[in-house]
Design a protein around this motif. Structure first.
Motif, PDB file in Angstrom:
ATOM      1  N   THR A  77      17.644 -21.965   4.055  1.00 56.30           N
ATOM      2  CA  THR A  77      17.880 -22.317   2.655  1.00 56.30           C
ATOM      3  C   THR A  77      16.656 -22.011   1.806  1.00 56.30           C
ATOM      4  O   THR A  77      16.770 -21.479   0.693  1.00 56.30           O
ATOM      5  N   ARG A  78      15.475 -22.338   2.327  1.00 55.11           N
ATOM      6  CA  ARG A  78      14.245 -22.049   1.565  1.00 55.11           C
ATOM      7  C   ARG A  78      14.106 -20.552   1.313  1.00 55.11           C
ATOM      8  O   ARG A  78      13.759 -20.123   0.197  1.00 55.11           O
ATOM      9  N   LEU A  79      14.363 -19.741   2.327  1.00 56.24           N
ATOM     10  CA  LEU A  79      14.145 -18.312   2.192  1.00 56.24           C
ATOM     11  C   LEU A  79      15.262 -17.609   1.431  1.00 56.24           C
ATOM     12  O   LEU A  79      15.024 -16.629   0.721  1.00 56.24           O
ATOM     13  N   LEU A  80      16.484 -18.112   1.573  1.00 52.35           N
ATOM     14  CA  LEU A  80      17.630 -17.505   0.880  1.00 52.35           C
ATOM     15  C   LEU A  80      17.792 -18.009  -0.549  1.00 52.35           C
ATOM     16  O   LEU A  80      18.551 -17.415  -1.321  1.00 52.35           O
ATOM     17  N   MET A  81      17.127 -19.084  -0.902  1.00 59.28           N
ATOM     18  CA  MET A  81      17.396 -19.781  -2.156  1.00 59.28           C
ATOM     19  C   MET A  81      17.465 -18.879  -3.395  1.00 59.28           C
ATOM     20  O   MET A  81      18.375 -19.032  -4.219  1.00 59.28           O
ATOM     21  N   PRO A  82      16.553 -17.926  -3.559  1.00 59.83           N
ATOM     22  CA  PRO A  82      16.657 -17.087  -4.763  1.00 59.83           C
ATOM     23  C   PRO A  82      17.953 -16.285  -4.844  1.00 59.83           C
ATOM     24  O   PRO A  82      18.371 -15.893  -5.932  1.00 59.83           O
ATOM     25  N   ALA A  83      18.589 -16.034  -3.695  1.00 64.05           N
ATOM     26  CA  ALA A  83      19.795 -15.202  -3.659  1.00 64.05           C
ATOM     27  C   ALA A  83      21.072 -16.021  -3.642  1.00 64.05           C
ATOM     28  O   ALA A  83      22.162 -15.454  -3.554  1.00 64.05           O
ATOM     29  N   ALA A 104      11.138 -32.069   2.829  1.00 61.62           N
ATOM     30  CA  ALA A 104      10.494 -32.310   1.534  1.00 61.62           C
ATOM     31  C   ALA A 104      10.076 -31.016   0.830  1.00 61.62           C
ATOM     32  O   ALA A 104      10.439 -30.806  -0.336  1.00 61.62           O
ATOM     33  N   PRO A 105       9.303 -30.122   1.479  1.00 60.04           N
ATOM     34  CA  PRO A 105       8.905 -28.918   0.737  1.00 60.04           C
ATOM     35  C   PRO A 105      10.074 -28.011   0.365  1.00 60.04           C
ATOM     36  O   PRO A 105      10.035 -27.344  -0.676  1.00 60.04           O
ATOM     37  N   THR A 106      11.117 -27.979   1.191  1.00 56.63           N
ATOM     38  CA  THR A 106      12.264 -27.131   0.875  1.00 56.63           C
ATOM     39  C   THR A 106      13.059 -27.696  -0.294  1.00 56.63           C
ATOM     40  O   THR A 106      13.426 -26.971  -1.229  1.00 56.63           O
ATOM     41  N   LEU A 107      13.319 -29.012  -0.268  1.00 56.64           N
ATOM     42  CA  LEU A 107      14.074 -29.636  -1.355  1.00 56.64           C
ATOM     43  C   LEU A 107      13.285 -29.616  -2.653  1.00 56.64           C
ATOM     44  O   LEU A 107      13.848 -29.368  -3.732  1.00 56.64           O
ATOM     45  N   VAL A 108      11.980 -29.857  -2.574  1.00 61.21           N
ATOM     46  CA  VAL A 108      11.157 -29.845  -3.785  1.00 61.21           C
ATOM     47  C   VAL A 108      11.161 -28.467  -4.428  1.00 61.21           C
ATOM     48  O   VAL A 108      11.193 -28.340  -5.661  1.00 61.21           O
ATOM     49  N   HIS A 109      11.140 -27.432  -3.610  1.00 61.22           N
ATOM     50  CA  HIS A 109      11.195 -26.083  -4.173  1.00 61.22           C
ATOM     51  C   HIS A 109      12.476 -25.899  -4.985  1.00 61.22           C
ATOM     52  O   HIS A 109      12.452 -25.294  -6.067  1.00 61.22           O
ATOM     53  N   TYR A 110      13.583 -26.424  -4.484  1.00 62.56           N
ATOM     54  CA  TYR A 110      14.842 -26.319  -5.228  1.00 62.56           C
ATOM     55  C   TYR A 110      14.813 -27.167  -6.493  1.00 62.56           C
ATOM     56  O   TYR A 110      15.121 -26.680  -7.586  1.00 62.56           O
ATOM     57  N   LEU A 126      12.352 -28.571  -8.244  1.00 67.52           N
ATOM     58  CA  LEU A 126      11.295 -28.426  -9.248  1.00 67.52           C
ATOM     59  C   LEU A 126      10.949 -26.981  -9.589  1.00 67.52           C
ATOM     60  O   LEU A 126      10.400 -26.728 -10.666  1.00 67.52           O
ATOM     61  N   ASP A 127      11.259 -26.030  -8.710  1.00 66.14           N
ATOM     62  CA  ASP A 127      10.807 -24.655  -8.931  1.00 66.14           C
ATOM     63  C   ASP A 127      11.912 -23.674  -9.283  1.00 66.14           C
ATOM     64  O   ASP A 127      11.623 -22.501  -9.542  1.00 66.14           O
ATOM     65  N   THR A 128      13.167 -24.110  -9.277  1.00 64.83           N
ATOM     66  CA  THR A 128      14.264 -23.210  -9.638  1.00 64.83           C
ATOM     67  C   THR A 128      14.996 -23.751 -10.863  1.00 64.83           C
ATOM     68  O   THR A 128      15.069 -24.969 -11.064  1.00 64.83           O
ATOM     69  N   ALA A 129      15.536 -22.853 -11.638  1.00 62.38           N
ATOM     70  CA  ALA A 129      16.218 -23.261 -12.866  1.00 62.38           C
ATOM     71  C   ALA A 129      17.445 -24.117 -12.563  1.00 62.38           C
ATOM     72  O   ALA A 129      17.669 -25.163 -13.189  1.00 62.38           O
ATOM     73  N   THR A 157      17.888 -28.315 -13.431  1.00 60.92           N
ATOM     74  CA  THR A 157      19.025 -28.779 -14.235  1.00 60.92           C
ATOM     75  C   THR A 157      19.859 -29.810 -13.485  1.00 60.92           C
ATOM     76  O   THR A 157      20.374 -30.758 -14.084  1.00 60.92           O
ATOM     77  N   ARG A 158      19.977 -29.663 -12.187  1.00 59.26           N
ATOM     78  CA  ARG A 158      20.897 -30.472 -11.397  1.00 59.26           C
ATOM     79  C   ARG A 158      20.200 -31.576 -10.601  1.00 59.26           C
ATOM     80  O   ARG A 158      20.865 -32.349  -9.899  1.00 59.26           O
ATOM     81  N   ALA A 159      18.863 -31.670 -10.697  1.00 54.84           N
ATOM     82  CA  ALA A 159      18.085 -32.535  -9.803  1.00 54.84           C
ATOM     83  C   ALA A 159      18.520 -33.991  -9.844  1.00 54.84           C
ATOM     84  O   ALA A 159      18.816 -34.601  -8.802  1.00 54.84           O
TER      85      ALA A 159
END
Length: 671
Positions: free
Chosen positions: A257-263, A325-331, A333-336, A340-342
């Motif tokens: 999920t962390r690595l695929l997240m941008p796609a 924690a680091p994977t969820l935080v990236h989603y 706090l670091d993605t649009a 919006t959905r946090a």
């Protein structure tokens, strides 16, 4: 209304409404193994045909991680399989209740005769167990019904559920034997044998995520990887891989999920996190794997416990606790999409009515409590160790993946623990935790603890080998290989510095080079010296470093004692083999570090040179990109990629599709 085709041998016909998304059909050929995939509505199946002198047929289903397998007797003449017709859906309503779903297909073989060795129906875990041990639990053993042209295995699940059925019909030949006599299939004289194979499972189906809801606009157009990810994506969970891992794996879910997240669009991302939350234990630990379907029934029966089909969750892994924690935080706090959905996402509730935010805090407190002893007294004895009595705990989860005596893995301690603490600090500052853990003292100390871990933990893993000693070790290792590995002009002329794979119980380094520097590049912001150490030695050509012309090996024992050579050779699951996802994570990590603006010119040059070398490797191994892993051979001094798991000495088998091997969809095209 249109209706999909059905094929029914038992019970009443069940009409199947057409689905809005077309059926997914694709094939993957890997050496002697042909793989065919089908997904449409509630039916998903993977047919794998293994050719050679020990032929095998398996049909695996994501539903209940179940399947059916046929093993044939060894033959002096290699058998070759081919598919004749695509898989078609099968639905059966059982006279005693329940529905079975599966597929039927026609295949052919060049063998004039085939003698059955064993059929196994039920959990994929049971099929895997038979492959490893050659034994079948008596409770699931079933006698076939043999006729002149067919063999049928049919049984209910051990708790009386709808169960499983497999039918093998010889379309142009005959069947002989049965009872105490071997069952033999014989083709009509002069004709290729054609067989109709049907397999069904009564385990409940998953809810497929349509491809239109999976891929973001920047996702690469790679058809093989898109098909693989689509087959593995369901609202209940993302499957780890097929055929052997058709269910939830915590680590695989989070890293992928962390690595695929941008796609990805939000639906598969949030399905992945929801699957992790649903399986947290009371202490906040992330579940590694689940036994579902019939397998927990068998496990409890063997232990003399009350029979129940409730999943059995495995918490023996350690790394996944620090990945959430680091994977969820990236989603968040670091993605649009995540920003919006946090708040709404954390307010969602699981099946028991518990808010995701409360479940997250449970994990964060677990992370903080495990990290506190080392933050107070930075000694190796306070690092995060494998659980007592276990030799596995991170992604190198074969018995010798950490050298057999490794207890404190590099990736967990040097990277993931401080990354998790930094993620806690970011969440605490963001205010998102206010409804769930306001003024939580352990969480408010996370930033200070992270600073200690980042400074002190990597020092314990530092390996330094003097130039003369290093050259001698590499030359000895290269000569030990069969055939000997060629030395290049890039062989090290100076000392070798690299992080140890792990520490043993006494804090001594396991002096094995490894690809887990990718974790450092993806999850941390190492200083210039740390980047130099991580990249200079490990990016050298093998056998001095990790890079071969057909991929980056995941471990290299060149600097270790000769006793470690065999347990890290190219037949070992975590040895000198190439893992697709590990290369992809390194590519993502290099991209992340190159985006920094605080690094000196020489380190930027080193990062760019490393990226160029890795890009060449990825291009050379493109045909293997969706595979779980592969190995290599040397022909006249030239490296050649070979399929893993098909050699007689290979430790296990490679999956044709693997969740974290699809990360190439994001690494190249997405920001």
């Amino acid at each position: 209304m249109r209706w999909a085709a059905t094929f029914v041998l038992l019970g009443a016909l069940v009409a199947v409404p057409a689905h809005t998304e077309p059926a997914l059909r694709f094939n993957v050929d890997e050496g002697a193994i042909h793989n065919a995939f089908f997904r449409h509505g509630p039916i998903a199946a993977h047919l794998t045909l293994k050719s050679g002198q020990a032929p095998r047929i398996i049909i695996a289903f994501p539903a209940g991680n179940s399947g059916a397998g046929l093993w044939f007797e060894h033959s002096n003449r290699p058998t070759s399989w081919q598919t004749v017709s695509p898989m078609r859906p099968v639905i059966e309503r059982q006279p005693y209740g329940g529905i079975r779903r599966g597929v039927s297909t026609i295949i052919s073989t060049d063998a004039a005769t085939l003698t059955l060795q064993r059929a196994v129906l039920g959990s994929v875990r049971s099929l895997r167990d038979y492959g490893y041990t050659g034994t079948v639990v008596a409770a699931i053993d079933v006698a076939p019904v043999v006729s002149a042209h067919s063999v049928v295995w049919n049984r209910r699940r051990v708790d009386g559920g709808a169960g499983y059925r497999m039918a093998l019909e010889v379309l142009n030949g005959s069947v002989s034997g049965g009872g105490e006599a071997p069952i033999t299939l014989t083709a009509d004289h002069g004709r290729a044998m054609r067989l109709r194979i049907t397999a069904v499972t009564g385990d409940p189906p998953l809810t497929p995520i349509p491809s239109r809801d999976i891929f973001a606009s920047c996702a690469a157009s790679d058809v093989r990887l898109r098909n693989a990810l689509t087959f593995l994506s369901y609202d209940e969970k993302l499957l780890a891989g097929s055929w052997r891992f058709n269910t939830y794996f915590g680590r695989d879910t989070l890293l992928s999920t962390r690595l695929l997240m941008p796609a990805l669009r939000p639906r598969p991302i949030e399905a992945a996190f929801a699957s992790v939350f649903a399986r947290l234990n009371a202490d906040g630990e992330v579940a590694h794997e689940e036994d579902i379907g019939e397998y927990p029934l068998l496990t409890r029966m063997a232990a003399g416990q009350d029979v129940s089909a409730d999943p059995i969750l495995d918490y023996k892994m350690v790394d996944d606790d620090f990945l959430l924690a680091p994977t969820l935080v990236h989603y968040l706090l670091d993605t649009a999409d995540g920003r919006t959905r946090a708040a709404a996402f954390l307010a969602r509730r699981d099946a028991n009515g518990v808010r995701y935010g409360d479940l997250l805090v449970r994990n964060l407190r677990h992370v903080a409590s495990k990290a506190l002893p080392f933050a107070r007294t930075p000694d190796h004895r306070h690092l995060i160790a494998l659980h007592d009595g276990s030799n596995v705990g991170n992604w190198r989860d074969s018995e010798n993946g950490l050298g057999g005596d490794g207890r404190y893995p590099y990736d967990i301690n040097a990277v993931l623990v401080p990354a998790a603490l930094q993620a806690i600090a970011r969440l605490d500052t963001s205010g998102l935790l206010a409804p769930y853990a306001e003024h939580d003292a352990p969480l408010s100390e996370a930033a200070a603890m992270a600073a200690v871990w980042e400074r002190e933990a990597p020092r314990l893993f530092a390996v330094h080998v003097d130039a003369d000693d290093g050259s001698a070790r590499v030359a000895h290792y290269a000569a030990s290989l069969s055939p000997p590995a060629p030395m290049t002009s890039d062989a090290p002329s100076g000392p070798a510095d690299f992080p140890a794979l792990a520490l043993d119980t006494r804090g001594r380094p396991v002096e094995v080079m490894h690809s887990d520097i990718a974790f450092l590049l993806l999850f941390a912001n190492p200083d210039a010296d740390a980047l130099r150490t991580a990249l200079i030695s490990t990016m050298l050509p093998f056998p001095a470093g990790l890079m071969t012309p057909v991929g980056m090996v995941t471990a290299n024992p060149a600097y270790a004692t000769p006793a470690r050579y065999a347990i890290f050779d190219r037949s070992r699951y975590h040895g000198t083999v190439i893992w697709s996802w590990s290369q992809g994570m390194l590519a993502a990590g290099l991209k992340r570090q190159l985006a920094r603006n605080d690094l000196p010119v020489d380190v930027i040059d080193l990062l760019q040179q490393s990226k160029l070398s890795l890009d060449q490797s990825l291009l050379a191994s493109r045909d293997f990109r969706g595979s779980e892993l592969w190995s290599w051979a040397l022909d006249n001094g030239q490296y050649r990629a070979v399929h893993y798991g098909q050699g007689s000495s290979d430790e296990t088998e490679s999956n044709a599709i693997q969740l974290w091997s699809t990360i190439g969809l994001a690494v190249q095209n997405c920001a």
